[in-house]
Motif scaffolding. Structure first.
Motif, short mmCIF file in Angstrom:
data_model
loop_
_atom_site.label_atom_id
_atom_site.label_comp_id
_atom_site.label_asym_id
_atom_site.label_seq_id
_atom_site.Cartn_x
_atom_site.Cartn_y
_atom_site.Cartn_z
N ASP A 1 -8.79 -2.05 0.03
CA ASP A 1 -7.57 -3.13 0.17
C ASP A 1 -8.03 -4.52 0.70
O ASP A 1 -7.43 -5.36 0.35
N ILE B 1 0.84 -1.11 -0.07
CA ILE B 1 -0.04 0.04 -0.02
C ILE B 1 0.64 1.22 -0.10
O ILE B 1 1.64 1.42 0.79
N GLY C 1 -0.11 4.57 3.90
CA GLY C 1 -0.36 3.24 3.92
C GLY C 1 -0.36 2.50 5.14
O GLY C 1 -0.87 1.46 5.01
N GLY D 1 2.78 -1.53 4.56
CA GLY D 1 2.23 -0.16 4.37
C GLY D 1 3.36 0.93 4.25
O GLY D 1 4.29 1.17 5.23
N THR E 1 -10.56 3.27 1.99
CA THR E 1 -9.21 2.52 1.32
C THR E 1 -9.04 1.32 1.96
O THR E 1 -8.52 0.29 1.16
N ASN F 1 -3.90 4.16 -3.69
CA ASN F 1 -4.98 4.61 -2.45
C ASN F 1 -6.17 5.55 -3.37
O ASN F 1 -5.93 5.91 -4.57
#
Length: 420
Positions: free
Chosen positions: A238, A153, A264, A260, A234, A202
């Protein structure tokens, strides 16, 4: 007598000069004190009340203790109960939609790279929504030779192409990847390590942007008006991709990792809280207490305007009443976690205690920025002072913004270790 008077006059002038210096110093100190007071948001009322609404809100924040703040005195049984309650609250805050009969993701393109292939997929997590993502698969990985997988991410302004080492803005994957490998290309680093790597965007960023404009603010504002949040969307997108990853027949489902960077890390904490099946986490950012950050960053600009503590995409209604970032990382125990960009040892000591309670103290690893790697070079404070600006805040919590990048030098050896 005349000569004595002439002698006394210079002496008196000298004394007056020294006194003036003291007076000037005193006045300077008096000048400093009001500035500090203005920066700290104070009230001069004897009853302690604030006429300024901003002061009232500051007072409310000071009195508030998050309901699921981690308590290091918990027993192992109490710790599990705390984790369960925290998970329930997080689910309520994120407002994931429950939608039946959504179309399955579709692979729309495959290109071969040196030692791996890149597949571009489309997912359809919401009615009217298309969310593309990239899947990097090492050569030789198949149902008979499964590999661990990492959901990657990006941070603010990042993209899935940047994570994959592909050309920014080339959504058709027509050009060759940029060489040498950039530090931010975490998915590319992982696939070269033999892992399946899935790179996402994102919301409102890169291929999900509005005409190329990263419209975080508009998206966040509208979502808040609808009772949702940027982080809720978000994390949901994910989570949808992560659920799809679990169905891949060439992925070792017992070795799913979430990695992340910067922004993230927020969906990382949400996914980790909601999904106990995730194996490990790469938290590539500094760790802080968001509530404290709001309370202390109050120094006004030359116009007297106090800073906005964080941009709107970070806002989740009710979040601060329940927990803070160190609490969420503590709740990931006993699963392996690496934090790569420091913060205050105070917070790491708290998380380390959670891992001790869970019986896996060696599953938590953290590093500081190189600038603060030596304990004598970093601040050891229990409470950050109020009335500071952002740069002062970063310095006090041992952050080196110029060196904010994916720390492959620490993450990749750690990945090898936890996957053995």
């Amino acid at each position: 007598s005349s000569s004595l008077l002439q002698l006394r006059l210079p002496l008196r002038l000298l004394a007056d000069f020294r006194m003036n210096k003291l007076i000037n110093l005193f006045l300077a100190l008096l000048f400093i004190i009001p500035v500090v007071g203005q920066a700290q948001i104070t009230t001069d009322r004897q009853d302690g009340r604030f006429q300024s609404t901003r002061g009232t809100v500051q007072y409310m924040l000071k009195q508030m203790k998050p309901a699921y703040a981690f308590d290091p005195s918990l027993t192992p049984a109490e710790f599990k109960e705390w984790q369960s309650g925290l998970r329930t609250v997080m689910k309520e805050l994120m407002h994931f939609p429950e939608i039946a009969d959504l179309p399955a993701p579709v692979c729309i393109k495959t290109v071969q790279r040196d030692g791996y292939r890149v597949e571009k997929w489309e997912s359809y997590p919401l009615p009217g929504s298309v969310v593309p993502y990239l899947v990097l698969i090492p050569d030789g990985v198949d149902p008979g030779h499964k590999a661990p997988a990492v959901l990657c991410i990006p941070g603010f302004g990042g993209s899935k192409e940047g994570l994959a080492g592909e050309t920014e803005g080339d959504y058709e994957l027509t050009s060759f990847p940029v060489e040498p490998v950039k530090k931010g290309a975490m998915a590319l680093h992982y696939v070269k390590r033999g892992l399946v790597a899935v790179a996402v965007d994102n919301p409102s960023c890169a291929e999900l942007s509005d005409n190329g404009h990263f419209d975080y603010l508009n998206t966040s504002r509208i979502l808040l008006e609808m009772g949702w949040s940027y982080l809720g969307l978000t994390a949901y997108q994910d989570w949808y991709v992560l659920s799809w990853m679990k169905e891949l027949d060439f992925v070792n489902k017992d070795r799913l990792i979430v990695s992340g960077f910067s922004l993230g890390t927020e969906p990382l904490m949400v996914l980790g809280t909601l999904d106990p099946s995730i194996y490990a986490f790469v938290y590539n950012d500094f760790l802080c207490r968001t509530l404290e950050r709001i309370l202390v960053m109050t120094k006004p600009d030359p116009k007297g305007i106090r800073p906005f503590p964080n941009s709107i995409e970070h806002l989740i209604p009710g979040f601060l009443t329940q927990f803070d970032f160190p609490d969420l990382v503590a709740a990931l125990a006993p699963r392996p976690v690496i934090c790569t960009e420091g913060g205050l040892d105070r917070d790491f000591d708290l998380i380390r205690k959670a891992y001790e309670i869970s019986g896996k103290p060696d599953h938590f690893t953290y590093y500081h920025y190189k600038k603060f790697a030596d304990p004598k070079d970093r601040k050891q404070i229990e409470q950050v002072p109020e009335g500071i600006d952002r740069d002062t805040y970063f310095n006090l919590v041992n952050v080196d913004p110029k060196n904010h990048y994916f720390k492959e030098e620490w993450v990749l050896p750690w990945i090898d270790k936890v996957l053995k």
